[in-house]
Design an enzyme around this catalytic site. Sequence first.
Site, PDB file in Angstrom:
ATOM      1  CG  PHE A  11      19.283 -22.958  78.723  1.00 36.30           C
ATOM      2  CD1 PHE A  11      18.993 -24.207  79.241  1.00 36.30           C
ATOM      3  CD2 PHE A  11      18.654 -21.863  79.270  1.00 36.30           C
ATOM      4  CE1 PHE A  11      18.091 -24.363  80.291  1.00 36.30           C
ATOM      5  CE2 PHE A  11      17.753 -21.999  80.321  1.00 36.30           C
ATOM      6  CZ  PHE A  11      17.474 -23.252  80.839  1.00 36.30           C
ATOM      7  CE  LYS A 102      21.818 -22.986  85.407  1.00 36.90           C
ATOM      8  NZ  LYS A 102      21.672 -24.439  85.292  1.00 36.90           N
ATOM      9  N   GLY A 130      18.602 -23.637  87.695  1.00 38.43           N
ATOM     10  CA  GLY A 130      18.345 -24.924  88.344  1.00 38.43           C
ATOM     11  C   GLY A 130      18.853 -26.069  87.473  1.00 38.43           C
ATOM     12  CB  SER A 132      17.431 -27.712  83.333  1.00 39.38           C
ATOM     13  OG  SER A 132      18.072 -26.459  83.346  1.00 39.38           O
ATOM     14  CB  ALA A 134      20.023 -27.342  76.357  1.00 41.11           C
ATOM     15  CE  LYS A 183      25.331 -25.234  87.271  1.00 37.63           C
ATOM     16  NZ  LYS A 183      25.656 -25.873  85.990  1.00 37.63           N
ATOM     17  CG  ASP A 236      22.296 -26.505  88.224  1.00 34.86           C
ATOM     18  OD1 ASP A 236      22.471 -27.535  87.543  1.00 34.86           O
ATOM     19  OD2 ASP A 236      22.199 -25.366  87.718  1.00 34.86           O
ATOM     20  CB  THR A 240      26.675 -29.384  87.205  1.00 31.58           C
ATOM     21  OG1 THR A 240      25.390 -28.759  87.119  1.00 31.58           O
ATOM     22  CG2 THR A 240      27.507 -28.873  86.067  1.00 31.58           C
ATOM     23  NE  ARG A 247      27.665 -26.341  78.153  1.00 27.82           N
ATOM     24  CZ  ARG A 247      26.803 -25.391  77.836  1.00 27.82           C
ATOM     25  NH1 ARG A 247      26.706 -25.002  76.572  1.00 27.82           N
ATOM     26  NH2 ARG A 247      26.061 -24.808  78.745  1.00 27.82           N
ATOM     27  CG  ASN A 248      30.953 -25.693  83.832  1.00 32.30           C
ATOM     28  OD1 ASN A 248      31.805 -24.820  83.898  1.00 32.30           O
ATOM     29  ND2 ASN A 248      29.736 -25.442  83.369  1.00 32.30           N
TER      30      ASN A 248
HETATM   31  N1  NDP Z   1      23.198 -25.788  77.860  1.00 34.33           N
HETATM   32  C1  NDP Z   1      22.586 -26.052  79.015  1.00 34.33           C
HETATM   33  O1  NDP Z   1      22.228 -27.217  79.286  1.00 34.33           O
HETATM   34  C2  NDP Z   1      22.302 -24.952  79.992  1.00 34.33           C
HETATM   35  C3  NDP Z   1      22.864 -23.688  79.874  1.00 34.33           C
HETATM   36  N2  NDP Z   1      22.567 -22.722  80.771  1.00 34.33           N
HETATM   37  C4  NDP Z   1      23.197 -21.410  80.712  1.00 34.33           C
HETATM   38  O2  NDP Z   1      22.746 -20.706  79.562  1.00 34.33           O
HETATM   39  C5  NDP Z   1      23.759 -19.802  79.125  1.00 34.33           C
HETATM   40  C6  NDP Z   1      23.965 -20.018  77.641  1.00 34.33           C
HETATM   41  O3  NDP Z   1      24.457 -21.344  77.490  1.00 34.33           O
HETATM   42  P1  NDP Z   1      24.215 -22.230  76.191  1.00 34.33           P
HETATM   43  O4  NDP Z   1      22.987 -21.819  75.476  1.00 34.33           O
HETATM   44  O5  NDP Z   1      24.326 -23.620  76.606  1.00 34.33           O
HETATM   45  O6  NDP Z   1      25.507 -21.813  75.331  1.00 34.33           O
HETATM   46  P2  NDP Z   1      25.832 -22.112  73.816  1.00 34.33           P
HETATM   47  O7  NDP Z   1      27.306 -22.160  73.720  1.00 34.33           O
HETATM   48  O8  NDP Z   1      25.073 -23.268  73.327  1.00 34.33           O
HETATM   49  O9  NDP Z   1      25.298 -20.814  73.059  1.00 34.33           O
HETATM   50  C7  NDP Z   1      25.656 -19.517  73.424  1.00 34.33           C
HETATM   51  C8  NDP Z   1      24.791 -18.592  72.601  1.00 34.33           C
HETATM   52  O10 NDP Z   1      25.037 -17.252  73.006  1.00 34.33           O
HETATM   53  C9  NDP Z   1      25.175 -16.474  71.817  1.00 34.33           C
HETATM   54  N3  NDP Z   1      25.997 -15.315  72.080  1.00 34.33           N
HETATM   55  C10 NDP Z   1      27.311 -15.274  72.352  1.00 34.33           C
HETATM   56  N4  NDP Z   1      27.699 -14.013  72.493  1.00 34.33           N
HETATM   57  C11 NDP Z   1      26.616 -13.239  72.307  1.00 34.33           C
HETATM   58  C12 NDP Z   1      26.403 -11.836  72.307  1.00 34.33           C
HETATM   59  N5  NDP Z   1      27.381 -10.979  72.554  1.00 34.33           N
HETATM   60  N6  NDP Z   1      25.154 -11.386  72.046  1.00 34.33           N
HETATM   61  C13 NDP Z   1      24.163 -12.246  71.798  1.00 34.33           C
HETATM   62  N7  NDP Z   1      24.299 -13.583  71.775  1.00 34.33           N
HETATM   63  C14 NDP Z   1      25.521 -14.068  72.035  1.00 34.33           C
HETATM   64  C15 NDP Z   1      25.850 -17.424  70.834  1.00 34.33           C
HETATM   65  O11 NDP Z   1      25.699 -16.950  69.514  1.00 34.33           O
HETATM   66  P3  NDP Z   1      26.590 -17.542  68.301  1.00 34.33           P
HETATM   67  O12 NDP Z   1      26.024 -18.896  67.993  1.00 34.33           O
HETATM   68  O13 NDP Z   1      26.394 -16.525  67.233  1.00 34.33           O
HETATM   69  O14 NDP Z   1      27.990 -17.598  68.824  1.00 34.33           O
HETATM   70  C16 NDP Z   1      25.065 -18.683  71.113  1.00 34.33           C
HETATM   71  O15 NDP Z   1      23.857 -18.693  70.428  1.00 34.33           O
HETATM   72  C17 NDP Z   1      25.008 -20.112  79.971  1.00 34.33           C
HETATM   73  O16 NDP Z   1      25.144 -19.168  80.998  1.00 34.33           O
HETATM   74  C18 NDP Z   1      24.718 -21.481  80.559  1.00 34.33           C
HETATM   75  O17 NDP Z   1      25.349 -21.687  81.813  1.00 34.33           O
HETATM   76  C19 NDP Z   1      21.672 -22.933  81.766  1.00 34.33           C
HETATM   77  C20 NDP Z   1      21.083 -24.158  81.915  1.00 34.33           C
HETATM   78  C21 NDP Z   1      21.393 -25.260  81.080  1.00 34.33           C
HETATM   79  O1  13P Z   2      23.715 -25.670  83.927  1.00 39.22           O
HETATM   80  C1  13P Z   2      23.660 -26.765  83.448  1.00 39.22           C
HETATM   81  C2  13P Z   2      22.842 -27.834  84.031  1.00 39.22           C
HETATM   82  O2  13P Z   2      21.939 -27.351  84.974  1.00 39.22           O
HETATM   83  C3  13P Z   2      24.488 -27.087  82.255  1.00 39.22           C
HETATM   84  O3  13P Z   2      25.754 -27.351  82.713  1.00 39.22           O
HETATM   85  P1  13P Z   2      27.018 -27.126  81.762  1.00 39.22           P
HETATM   86  O4  13P Z   2      27.052 -25.665  81.396  1.00 39.22           O
HETATM   87  O5  13P Z   2      28.178 -27.566  82.598  1.00 39.22           O
HETATM   88  O6  13P Z   2      26.828 -28.001  80.557  1.00 39.22           O
END
Ligand code: NDP
Ligand code: 13P
Length: 318
Positions: A11, A102, A130, A132, A134, A183, A236, A240, A247-248
Amino acid sequence: MSISVLGAGAFGTAMAVTLSQNGPVTLWARDAEHVQAMRESGENARRLPGVKLPENVTVSAEIADALQAETLLLAMPMQKMAGFLDTHSDTLAGKTLVSCSKGIDLSTGQGPTALIRAKVPGARAAVLTGPSFAGDIARGLPTALTLACADHSEELQAELSTPTLRLYRTTDTTGAELGGALKNVYAIAAGTVIGAGLGDSARAALMTRGFAEMLRIATELGARPETLSGLSGFGDLVLTCTSAQSRNFRLGHAIGAGEAFDPSITVEGAATAQALNKLAHARGLEIPVAAMVMALTEQSISVDEAMQALLARPLKEE
Ligand SMILES: NC(=O)C1=CN([C@@H]2O[C@H](COP(=O)(O)OP(=O)(O)OC[C@H]3O[C@@H](n4cnc5c(N)ncnc54)[C@H](OP(=O)(O)O)[C@@H]3O)[C@@H](O)[C@H]2O)C=CC1
Ligand SMILES: O=C(CO)COP(=O)(O)O
Protein backbone atom coordinates in the site's frame (compact mmCIF):
# COMPACT_ATOMS: atom_id res chain seq x y z
CA MET A 1 4.37 20.91 0.25
CA SER A 2 6.00 17.52 0.21
CA ILE A 3 4.97 14.03 1.22
CA SER A 4 6.73 10.96 2.57
CA VAL A 5 5.42 7.44 2.92
CA LEU A 6 6.69 5.43 5.88
CA GLY A 7 6.53 1.72 5.10
CA ALA A 8 7.33 0.29 1.69
CA GLY A 9 4.74 -2.45 1.61
CA ALA A 10 2.18 -2.90 -1.15
CA PHE A 11 0.00 0.00 0.00
CA GLY A 12 2.78 2.46 0.84
CA THR A 13 4.38 1.83 -2.53
CA ALA A 14 1.07 2.28 -4.35
CA MET A 15 0.46 5.59 -2.56
CA ALA A 16 3.97 6.80 -3.40
CA VAL A 17 3.38 5.94 -7.05
CA THR A 18 0.06 7.76 -7.34
CA LEU A 19 1.12 10.79 -5.23
CA SER A 20 4.22 11.24 -7.38
CA GLN A 21 1.85 12.63 -10.03
CA ASN A 22 1.57 15.72 -7.77
CA GLY A 23 5.26 16.12 -6.88
CA PRO A 24 8.30 14.38 -5.37
CA VAL A 25 7.66 11.66 -2.80
CA THR A 26 10.05 9.92 -0.40
CA LEU A 27 9.31 6.25 0.25
CA TRP A 28 10.96 5.04 3.47
CA ALA A 29 11.63 1.35 4.14
CA ARG A 30 13.14 0.02 7.35
CA ASP A 31 15.38 -2.46 5.55
CA ALA A 32 18.45 -1.03 3.75
CA GLU A 33 18.83 -4.16 1.57
CA HIS A 34 15.23 -3.74 0.41
CA VAL A 35 15.95 -0.11 -0.47
CA GLN A 36 19.04 -1.11 -2.43
CA ALA A 37 17.05 -3.75 -4.34
CA MET A 38 14.32 -1.20 -5.19
CA ARG A 39 16.89 1.32 -6.41
CA GLU A 40 18.59 -1.27 -8.63
CA SER A 41 15.44 -2.77 -10.14
CA GLY A 42 13.26 0.37 -10.18
CA GLU A 43 10.41 -1.55 -8.57
CA ASN A 44 9.32 -3.02 -5.24
CA ALA A 45 9.62 -6.65 -6.24
CA ARG A 46 9.16 -7.82 -2.65
CA ARG A 47 5.75 -6.20 -2.06
CA LEU A 48 4.31 -4.81 -5.30
CA PRO A 49 5.97 -6.56 -8.24
CA GLY A 50 5.35 -5.35 -11.77
CA VAL A 51 4.87 -1.67 -10.88
CA LYS A 52 7.64 0.69 -11.97
CA LEU A 53 8.66 3.34 -9.45
CA PRO A 54 8.43 6.79 -11.10
CA GLU A 55 11.55 8.97 -11.17
CA ASN A 56 10.30 11.41 -8.56
CA VAL A 57 9.85 8.65 -5.98
CA THR A 58 13.03 8.61 -3.85
CA VAL A 59 13.51 5.41 -1.89
CA SER A 60 15.43 5.66 1.38
CA ALA A 61 16.24 3.69 4.51
CA GLU A 62 17.13 6.94 6.34
CA ILE A 63 14.21 8.21 8.39
CA ALA A 64 15.80 11.69 8.30
CA ASP A 65 15.15 11.83 4.54
CA ALA A 66 11.46 11.11 5.07
CA LEU A 67 11.24 13.70 7.84
CA GLN A 68 11.94 16.51 5.36
CA ALA A 69 8.22 16.35 4.54
CA GLU A 70 5.42 17.81 6.65
CA THR A 71 2.87 15.18 5.67
CA LEU A 72 3.81 11.59 6.46
CA LEU A 73 1.70 8.58 5.49
CA LEU A 74 2.01 5.64 7.91
CA ALA A 75 1.65 2.49 5.82
CA MET A 76 2.55 -0.46 8.01
CA PRO A 77 0.59 -3.27 9.64
CA MET A 78 -1.48 -1.95 12.57
CA GLN A 79 0.21 -4.17 15.16
CA LYS A 80 3.57 -2.58 14.22
CA MET A 81 2.46 1.04 14.52
CA ALA A 82 2.86 1.45 18.31
CA GLY A 83 6.49 0.25 18.20
CA PHE A 84 7.25 2.49 15.23
CA LEU A 85 5.74 5.56 16.95
CA ASP A 86 7.62 4.79 20.18
CA THR A 87 10.92 4.63 18.31
CA HIS A 88 10.39 7.85 16.36
CA SER A 89 8.10 9.90 18.63
CA ASP A 90 10.53 12.79 19.17
CA THR A 91 11.08 13.44 15.48
CA LEU A 92 7.40 13.08 14.49
CA ALA A 93 6.09 15.92 16.69
CA GLY A 94 4.61 18.74 14.61
CA LYS A 95 4.00 16.54 11.55
CA THR A 96 0.70 15.55 9.97
CA LEU A 97 0.57 11.76 10.35
CA VAL A 98 -1.91 10.09 8.02
CA SER A 99 -2.55 6.48 8.99
CA CYS A 100 -3.27 4.08 6.14
CA SER A 101 -3.40 1.09 8.51
CA LYS A 102 -6.63 -0.82 8.98
CA GLY A 103 -6.85 -2.36 12.41
CA ILE A 104 -7.11 -1.97 16.18
CA ASP A 105 -4.00 -2.12 18.35
CA LEU A 106 -4.38 -5.36 20.29
CA SER A 107 -2.56 -4.34 23.46
CA THR A 108 -4.41 -1.02 23.99
CA GLY A 109 -7.67 -1.42 22.01
CA GLN A 110 -6.86 1.89 20.30
CA GLY A 111 -7.30 2.78 16.65
CA PRO A 112 -4.60 4.66 14.72
CA THR A 113 -5.62 8.22 15.64
CA ALA A 114 -5.82 7.50 19.38
CA LEU A 115 -2.50 5.70 19.17
CA ILE A 116 -0.88 8.63 17.35
CA ARG A 117 -2.30 11.12 19.88
CA ALA A 118 -1.02 8.99 22.77
CA LYS A 119 2.46 8.35 21.38
CA VAL A 120 3.10 11.65 19.57
CA PRO A 121 1.01 14.31 21.31
CA GLY A 122 2.44 17.09 19.13
CA ALA A 123 1.38 15.53 15.82
CA ARG A 124 -1.81 16.04 13.81
CA ALA A 125 -3.54 12.68 13.23
CA ALA A 126 -5.53 11.73 10.13
CA VAL A 127 -6.78 8.53 8.53
CA LEU A 128 -6.87 7.54 4.87
CA THR A 129 -9.09 4.53 4.32
CA GLY A 130 -11.68 3.00 2.03
CA PRO A 131 -12.07 0.45 -0.76
CA SER A 132 -8.77 0.20 -2.62
CA PHE A 133 -6.36 -2.55 -3.54
CA ALA A 134 -2.75 -1.41 -3.77
CA GLY A 135 -2.41 -2.81 -7.29
CA ASP A 136 -5.45 -0.85 -8.49
CA ILE A 137 -4.14 2.45 -7.09
CA ALA A 138 -0.65 1.85 -8.47
CA ARG A 139 -2.00 1.04 -11.94
CA GLY A 140 -3.97 4.29 -11.96
CA LEU A 141 -7.40 2.66 -11.87
CA PRO A 142 -10.15 4.98 -10.54
CA THR A 143 -10.40 4.83 -6.74
CA ALA A 144 -12.32 6.78 -4.07
CA LEU A 145 -11.27 6.93 -0.41
CA THR A 146 -12.21 8.66 2.84
CA LEU A 147 -9.82 11.12 4.48
CA ALA A 148 -10.70 11.60 8.15
CA CYS A 149 -9.19 14.38 10.25
CA ALA A 150 -10.64 16.06 13.33
CA ASP A 151 -9.74 19.54 12.12
CA HIS A 152 -10.18 21.44 8.87
CA SER A 153 -8.62 19.19 6.23
CA GLU A 154 -9.46 20.67 2.82
CA GLU A 155 -5.79 21.38 2.15
CA LEU A 156 -4.79 17.84 3.10
CA GLN A 157 -7.61 16.48 0.94
CA ALA A 158 -6.24 18.37 -2.07
CA GLU A 159 -2.66 17.34 -1.28
CA LEU A 160 -3.54 13.62 -1.21
CA SER A 161 -5.92 13.56 -4.18
CA THR A 162 -4.56 12.62 -7.59
CA PRO A 163 -6.14 12.50 -11.06
CA THR A 164 -7.23 8.89 -10.39
CA LEU A 165 -7.60 8.93 -6.59
CA ARG A 166 -10.64 10.88 -5.38
CA LEU A 167 -10.86 11.67 -1.65
CA TYR A 168 -13.96 12.51 0.36
CA ARG A 169 -13.34 14.15 3.72
CA THR A 170 -14.93 13.75 7.14
CA THR A 171 -14.13 14.80 10.71
CA ASP A 172 -15.33 11.41 12.03
CA THR A 173 -11.98 9.71 12.57
CA THR A 174 -13.52 7.07 14.86
CA GLY A 175 -16.03 5.99 12.25
CA ALA A 176 -13.55 5.95 9.39
CA GLU A 177 -10.91 3.94 11.19
CA LEU A 178 -13.40 1.47 12.70
CA GLY A 179 -15.00 0.84 9.30
CA GLY A 180 -11.61 0.05 7.78
CA ALA A 181 -10.58 -2.16 10.68
CA LEU A 182 -13.79 -4.11 11.15
CA LYS A 183 -14.51 -4.94 7.53
CA ASN A 184 -11.42 -7.18 7.54
CA VAL A 185 -12.99 -9.39 10.21
CA TYR A 186 -16.12 -9.92 8.11
CA ALA A 187 -14.05 -10.50 4.97
CA ILE A 188 -12.54 -13.51 6.75
CA ALA A 189 -16.09 -14.73 7.47
CA ALA A 190 -17.10 -14.21 3.83
CA GLY A 191 -14.03 -16.03 2.57
CA THR A 192 -14.73 -18.91 4.93
CA VAL A 193 -18.25 -19.58 3.63
CA ILE A 194 -17.10 -19.39 0.02
CA GLY A 195 -14.08 -21.63 0.72
CA ALA A 196 -16.37 -24.14 2.44
CA GLY A 197 -18.75 -24.14 -0.56
CA LEU A 198 -21.68 -22.74 1.46
CA GLY A 199 -22.76 -20.37 -1.29
CA ASP A 200 -23.31 -16.73 -2.18
CA SER A 201 -26.53 -16.49 -0.16
CA ALA A 202 -24.65 -17.39 3.03
CA ARG A 203 -22.00 -14.79 2.17
CA ALA A 204 -24.66 -12.08 1.69
CA ALA A 205 -26.20 -13.02 5.04
CA LEU A 206 -22.84 -12.78 6.83
CA MET A 207 -21.97 -9.48 5.15
CA THR A 208 -25.31 -7.98 6.21
CA ARG A 209 -25.21 -9.28 9.78
CA GLY A 210 -21.53 -8.26 9.90
CA PHE A 211 -22.48 -4.74 8.86
CA ALA A 212 -25.07 -4.69 11.68
CA GLU A 213 -22.27 -5.63 14.10
CA MET A 214 -20.02 -2.91 12.66
CA LEU A 215 -22.74 -0.30 13.25
CA ARG A 216 -23.49 -1.61 16.74
CA ILE A 217 -19.95 -1.42 18.04
CA ALA A 218 -18.79 1.64 16.11
CA THR A 219 -21.71 3.83 17.21
CA GLU A 220 -21.17 2.66 20.80
CA LEU A 221 -17.57 3.86 20.46
CA GLY A 222 -18.69 7.28 19.17
CA ALA A 223 -18.76 6.83 15.38
CA ARG A 224 -21.42 8.49 13.22
CA PRO A 225 -23.67 5.91 11.47
CA GLU A 226 -23.39 7.74 8.12
CA THR A 227 -19.61 7.24 8.16
CA LEU A 228 -20.13 3.49 8.43
CA SER A 229 -22.48 3.67 5.43
CA GLY A 230 -19.80 5.38 3.36
CA LEU A 231 -16.63 4.36 1.56
CA SER A 232 -14.67 3.52 4.71
CA GLY A 233 -17.36 1.16 6.05
CA PHE A 234 -19.92 -0.29 3.66
CA GLY A 235 -17.76 0.43 0.61
CA ASP A 236 -14.72 -1.41 1.91
CA LEU A 237 -16.85 -4.23 3.35
CA VAL A 238 -18.29 -4.91 -0.10
CA LEU A 239 -14.90 -4.83 -1.81
CA THR A 240 -13.09 -7.00 0.70
CA CYS A 241 -15.86 -9.60 1.09
CA THR A 242 -16.25 -10.12 -2.66
CA SER A 243 -12.73 -10.12 -4.08
CA ALA A 244 -10.07 -12.79 -4.04
CA GLN A 245 -7.55 -9.93 -4.28
CA SER A 246 -8.19 -9.44 -0.55
CA ARG A 247 -5.77 -11.21 1.77
CA ASN A 248 -8.38 -11.32 4.53
CA PHE A 249 -10.86 -12.98 2.16
CA ARG A 250 -8.15 -15.42 1.05
CA LEU A 251 -7.30 -16.37 4.66
CA GLY A 252 -10.99 -17.10 5.23
CA HIS A 253 -11.17 -19.07 2.00
CA ALA A 254 -8.22 -21.22 3.13
CA ILE A 255 -9.91 -21.85 6.50
CA GLY A 256 -13.17 -22.82 4.77
CA ALA A 257 -11.42 -25.10 2.29
CA GLY A 258 -9.15 -26.64 4.94
CA GLU A 259 -6.03 -25.40 3.19
CA ALA A 260 -2.76 -23.96 4.53
CA PHE A 261 -2.17 -20.18 4.41
CA ASP A 262 1.24 -18.45 4.26
CA PRO A 263 1.68 -16.83 7.71
CA SER A 264 4.03 -14.17 6.34
CA ILE A 265 1.16 -12.49 4.43
CA THR A 266 -0.25 -9.38 6.14
CA VAL A 267 -3.80 -10.19 7.30
CA GLU A 268 -5.10 -7.51 9.66
CA GLY A 269 -8.47 -9.15 10.42
CA ALA A 270 -7.21 -11.91 12.74
CA ALA A 271 -5.75 -9.55 15.38
CA THR A 272 -8.64 -7.13 14.84
CA ALA A 273 -11.15 -9.93 15.61
CA GLN A 274 -9.45 -10.42 18.98
CA ALA A 275 -9.34 -6.69 19.76
CA LEU A 276 -12.95 -6.26 18.67
CA ASN A 277 -14.21 -9.13 20.82
CA LYS A 278 -12.44 -7.61 23.85
CA LEU A 279 -14.04 -4.21 23.20
CA ALA A 280 -17.52 -5.73 22.71
CA HIS A 281 -17.23 -7.95 25.78
CA ALA A 282 -16.26 -4.97 27.95
CA ARG A 283 -19.41 -3.15 26.76
CA GLY A 284 -21.81 -6.11 26.91
CA LEU A 285 -22.40 -6.04 23.13
CA GLU A 286 -23.18 -9.18 21.13
CA ILE A 287 -21.12 -9.67 17.98
CA PRO A 288 -21.63 -13.36 17.08
CA VAL A 289 -20.07 -13.21 13.60
CA ALA A 290 -16.88 -11.57 14.89
CA ALA A 291 -16.77 -14.08 17.76
CA MET A 292 -16.96 -16.88 15.17
CA VAL A 293 -14.11 -15.33 13.17
CA MET A 294 -11.93 -15.09 16.26
CA ALA A 295 -12.57 -18.73 17.12
CA LEU A 296 -11.90 -19.88 13.54
CA THR A 297 -8.62 -17.95 13.27
CA GLU A 298 -7.54 -19.30 16.66
CA GLN A 299 -8.53 -22.78 15.40
CA SER A 300 -10.66 -23.42 18.48
CA ILE A 301 -13.74 -24.47 16.44
CA SER A 302 -14.36 -26.12 13.08
CA VAL A 303 -16.19 -24.44 10.21
CA ASP A 304 -19.15 -26.81 10.72
CA GLU A 305 -19.37 -25.96 14.41
CA ALA A 306 -19.17 -22.23 13.65
CA MET A 307 -22.00 -22.38 11.11
CA GLN A 308 -24.20 -24.55 13.35
CA ALA A 309 -23.68 -22.14 16.25
CA LEU A 310 -24.73 -19.15 14.10
CA LEU A 311 -27.77 -20.93 12.65
CA ALA A 312 -28.92 -22.16 16.06
CA ARG A 313 -29.05 -18.70 17.61
CA PRO A 314 -32.50 -17.67 18.92
CA LEU A 315 -34.83 -16.21 16.28
CA LYS A 316 -35.16 -12.42 16.64
CA GLU A 317 -36.24 -9.20 14.96
CA GLU A 318 -33.86 -7.86 12.29
N1 NDP B 1 -2.48 -3.82 0.29
C1 NDP B 1 -3.63 -3.16 0.15
O1 NDP B 1 -4.31 -3.30 -0.88
C2 NDP B 1 -4.10 -2.23 1.23
C3 NDP B 1 -3.52 -2.19 2.49
N2 NDP B 1 -3.97 -1.32 3.42
C4 NDP B 1 -3.43 -1.32 4.77
O2 NDP B 1 -2.09 -0.85 4.76
C5 NDP B 1 -1.37 -1.44 5.84
C6 NDP B 1 -0.09 -2.02 5.29
O3 NDP B 1 -0.47 -3.06 4.40
P1 NDP B 1 0.40 -3.51 3.14
O4 NDP B 1 1.25 -2.41 2.65
O5 NDP B 1 -0.52 -4.13 2.20
O6 NDP B 1 1.31 -4.64 3.83
P2 NDP B 1 2.59 -5.37 3.25
O7 NDP B 1 2.61 -6.70 3.89
O8 NDP B 1 2.62 -5.31 1.78
O9 NDP B 1 3.80 -4.50 3.80
C7 NDP B 1 3.95 -4.17 5.15
C8 NDP B 1 5.09 -3.18 5.22
O10 NDP B 1 5.22 -2.73 6.56
C9 NDP B 1 6.61 -2.76 6.88
N3 NDP B 1 6.79 -2.91 8.30
C10 NDP B 1 6.52 -3.99 9.06
N4 NDP B 1 6.86 -3.75 10.32
C11 NDP B 1 7.36 -2.50 10.36
C12 NDP B 1 7.90 -1.70 11.40
N5 NDP B 1 7.97 -2.13 12.65
N6 NDP B 1 8.35 -0.47 11.08
C13 NDP B 1 8.28 -0.03 9.82
N7 NDP B 1 7.79 -0.74 8.79
C14 NDP B 1 7.32 -1.96 9.07
C15 NDP B 1 7.14 -3.97 6.11
O11 NDP B 1 8.54 -3.90 6.00
P3 NDP B 1 9.41 -5.20 5.56
O12 NDP B 1 9.19 -5.36 4.08
O13 NDP B 1 10.79 -4.80 5.95
O14 NDP B 1 8.86 -6.34 6.36
C16 NDP B 1 6.42 -3.77 4.80
O15 NDP B 1 7.08 -2.86 3.99
C17 NDP B 1 -2.30 -2.49 6.47
O16 NDP B 1 -2.89 -1.98 7.63
C18 NDP B 1 -3.36 -2.71 5.40
O17 NDP B 1 -4.62 -3.09 5.94
C19 NDP B 1 -4.94 -0.42 3.14
C20 NDP B 1 -5.53 -0.41 1.90
C21 NDP B 1 -5.19 -1.34 0.89
O1 13P C 1 -8.05 -2.95 2.59
C1 13P C 1 -8.03 -3.48 1.52
C2 13P C 1 -8.95 -3.11 0.44
O2 13P C 1 -9.61 -1.91 0.71
C3 13P C 1 -7.07 -4.60 1.27
O3 13P C 1 -7.63 -5.73 1.82
P1 13P C 1 -6.71 -6.93 2.31
O4 13P C 1 -5.81 -6.40 3.39
O5 13P C 1 -7.68 -7.96 2.78
O6 13P C 1 -5.92 -7.40 1.11
